[in-house]
Design an enzyme around this catalytic site. Sequence first.
Site, PDB file in Angstrom:
ATOM      1  N   THR A 110      38.604  31.967  37.526  1.00 43.53           N
ATOM      2  CA  THR A 110      38.135  33.302  37.913  1.00 43.53           C
ATOM      3  C   THR A 110      39.327  34.270  37.923  1.00 43.53           C
ATOM      4  OG1 THR A 110      38.380  32.876  40.294  1.00 43.53           O
ATOM      5  CG2 THR A 110      36.252  32.334  39.301  1.00 43.53           C
ATOM      6  N   ILE A 159      48.257  35.514  37.226  1.00 44.06           N
ATOM      7  CA  ILE A 159      48.364  34.060  37.404  1.00 44.06           C
ATOM      8  C   ILE A 159      47.216  33.347  36.679  1.00 44.06           C
ATOM      9  CG2 ILE A 159      48.202  32.218  39.146  1.00 44.06           C
ATOM     10  CD1 ILE A 159      49.602  34.202  41.134  1.00 44.06           C
ATOM     11  N   TYR A 216      43.298  40.668  54.112  1.00 39.81           N
ATOM     12  CA  TYR A 216      43.642  39.783  52.991  1.00 39.81           C
ATOM     13  C   TYR A 216      44.106  38.424  53.526  1.00 39.81           C
ATOM     14  CZ  TYR A 216      46.430  38.101  48.943  1.00 39.81           C
ATOM     15  OH  TYR A 216      46.973  37.362  47.916  1.00 39.81           O
TER      16      TYR A 216
HETATM   17  N1  LIG Z   1      50.777  38.217  42.560  1.00 37.24           N
HETATM   18  C1  LIG Z   1      51.158  37.822  43.753  1.00 37.24           C
HETATM   19  O1  LIG Z   1      52.222  38.210  44.242  1.00 37.24           O
HETATM   20  C2  LIG Z   1      50.306  36.841  44.530  1.00 37.24           C
HETATM   21  C3  LIG Z   1      50.873  36.222  45.649  1.00 37.24           C
HETATM   22  C4  LIG Z   1      50.133  35.306  46.366  1.00 37.24           C
HETATM   23  C5  LIG Z   1      48.839  35.023  45.993  1.00 37.24           C
HETATM   24  N2  LIG Z   1      48.290  35.649  44.920  1.00 37.24           N
HETATM   25  C6  LIG Z   1      46.901  35.333  44.584  1.00 37.24           C
HETATM   26  O2  LIG Z   1      46.850  34.848  43.263  1.00 37.24           O
HETATM   27  C7  LIG Z   1      45.605  35.220  42.660  1.00 37.24           C
HETATM   28  C8  LIG Z   1      45.882  35.946  41.355  1.00 37.24           C
HETATM   29  O3  LIG Z   1      46.696  37.066  41.639  1.00 37.24           O
HETATM   30  P1  LIG Z   1      47.363  37.973  40.511  1.00 37.24           P
HETATM   31  O4  LIG Z   1      48.419  38.772  41.168  1.00 37.24           O
HETATM   32  O5  LIG Z   1      47.637  37.167  39.318  1.00 37.24           O
HETATM   33  O6  LIG Z   1      46.139  38.913  40.262  1.00 37.24           O
HETATM   34  P2  LIG Z   1      45.997  40.248  39.464  1.00 37.24           P
HETATM   35  O7  LIG Z   1      47.021  40.338  38.397  1.00 37.24           O
HETATM   36  O8  LIG Z   1      45.808  41.332  40.419  1.00 37.24           O
HETATM   37  O9  LIG Z   1      44.577  39.796  38.855  1.00 37.24           O
HETATM   38  C9  LIG Z   1      43.871  40.543  38.113  1.00 37.24           C
HETATM   39  C10 LIG Z   1      42.740  39.672  37.570  1.00 37.24           C
HETATM   40  O10 LIG Z   1      41.684  39.600  38.514  1.00 37.24           O
HETATM   41  C11 LIG Z   1      40.499  40.079  37.902  1.00 37.24           C
HETATM   42  N3  LIG Z   1      39.646  40.679  38.915  1.00 37.24           N
HETATM   43  C12 LIG Z   1      39.967  41.609  39.848  1.00 37.24           C
HETATM   44  N4  LIG Z   1      38.893  41.892  40.613  1.00 37.24           N
HETATM   45  C13 LIG Z   1      37.881  41.111  40.162  1.00 37.24           C
HETATM   46  C14 LIG Z   1      36.519  40.942  40.528  1.00 37.24           C
HETATM   47  N5  LIG Z   1      35.957  41.649  41.515  1.00 37.24           N
HETATM   48  N6  LIG Z   1      35.760  40.041  39.845  1.00 37.24           N
HETATM   49  C15 LIG Z   1      36.288  39.337  38.817  1.00 37.24           C
HETATM   50  N7  LIG Z   1      37.574  39.453  38.417  1.00 37.24           N
HETATM   51  C16 LIG Z   1      38.351  40.335  39.082  1.00 37.24           C
HETATM   52  C17 LIG Z   1      40.997  41.051  36.840  1.00 37.24           C
HETATM   53  O11 LIG Z   1      40.038  41.195  35.833  1.00 37.24           O
HETATM   54  P3  LIG Z   1      39.696  42.599  35.089  1.00 37.24           P
HETATM   55  O12 LIG Z   1      40.808  43.544  35.382  1.00 37.24           O
HETATM   56  O13 LIG Z   1      39.619  42.184  33.661  1.00 37.24           O
HETATM   57  O14 LIG Z   1      38.402  43.010  35.652  1.00 37.24           O
HETATM   58  C18 LIG Z   1      42.220  40.280  36.332  1.00 37.24           C
HETATM   59  O15 LIG Z   1      41.827  39.242  35.461  1.00 37.24           O
HETATM   60  C19 LIG Z   1      44.880  36.080  43.705  1.00 37.24           C
HETATM   61  O16 LIG Z   1      43.977  35.289  44.420  1.00 37.24           O
HETATM   62  C20 LIG Z   1      45.996  36.552  44.622  1.00 37.24           C
HETATM   63  O17 LIG Z   1      45.540  36.820  45.915  1.00 37.24           O
HETATM   64  C21 LIG Z   1      48.998  36.553  44.184  1.00 37.24           C
END
Ligand SMILES: NC(=O)c1ccc[n+]([C@@H]2O[C@H](COP(=O)([O-])OP(=O)(O)OC[C@H]3O[C@@H](n4cnc5c(N)ncnc54)[C@H](OP(=O)(O)O)[C@@H]3O)[C@@H](O)[C@H]2O)c1
Length: 264
Positions: A13, A19, A154
Amino acid sequence: MDLQLKNKTAFITGSTAGIGYATARTLANEGASIILNGRTAESVAKAVQKFQEEFPNSTVSGFATDFSKSNEVEELLSKLPEIDILINNVGIYSSGSFFKTADEDWYCQFEINVMSGVRLSKRILPKMLSKDWGRILFVSSECATLVPVDMIPYSMTKAALHAVSRGLAQLTKSSGVTVNTIVPGSTLSEGAERFLENAAEKEGKTKAEVEEAFFTEVRTSSLLQRFAKVEEVANTITYLCSPLSAATNGSAIKVEGGSTGGIL
Ligand SMILES: NC(=O)c1ccc[n+]([C@@H]2O[C@H](COP(=O)([O-])OP(=O)(O)OC[C@H]3O[C@@H](n4cnc5c(N)ncnc54)[C@H](OP(=O)(O)O)[C@@H]3O)[C@@H](O)[C@H]2O)c1
């Protein structure tokens, strides 16, 4: 090391970027078939095309489902093919004063961050148990334990994932299915990159200066003292998807650069 992931199908998802997309890449490198997900048909089509160009021999498809919309989730659940590996990665956050956060913001983050994985697992776990193999991964965050005061909703959703994940793992007893939680810290996804760029522009600093200040002033507990690369998180997720990780079940595996402390 052969991670034995050929002929496995993974649904990730929130995987058109960040990530999630990096995990799709590492899984495809190991021969797994990939199903991507994002909110819109356009973003998913674009990500699938990019993926096909990068991995011409891989099997990749996509589902446009916005996990804040229950009708779209219902439709997804009715259409999903058989899944061997479910990665509950989608997660949104907002930063702001606890006193000014509206109820809707709490519910929205809970709906996307927690209920997406709950609903998918409810549908997919029984099938994994009946074929005696499967992997479910929940992507949490260092915020589950650090609980930054500007990100309490969050952090609540991420803490909740640990309970859901552990509970589901207990349902897998003596089967070939495992359910684990991965705990990333600050990771340089596209979202984090934008945050650094905006802050640099606002503060008249370079991106490197903003990153350094973040770790010396805010995330002081980080032992890594830099953002992790998305690949560094994806590599650990990919190992946990492998049959080789069979003895890890009901666990929370940290990839947070040591920020949460403790000896466990
Ligand atoms: N980056 C960090 O520093 C960090 C740290 C700790 C944990 N995390 C966790 O790791 C996971 C991934 O984080 P990330 O930073 O890689 O994320 P990100 O870059 O913000 O992720 C964006 C992705 O999520 C999708 N998305 C957003 N809202 C959505 C929704 N309502 N339904 C379906 N898809 C949705 C987007 O799709 P579209 O834009 O194509 O719609 C895109 O594929 C998350 O759970 C986050 O909480 C991240």
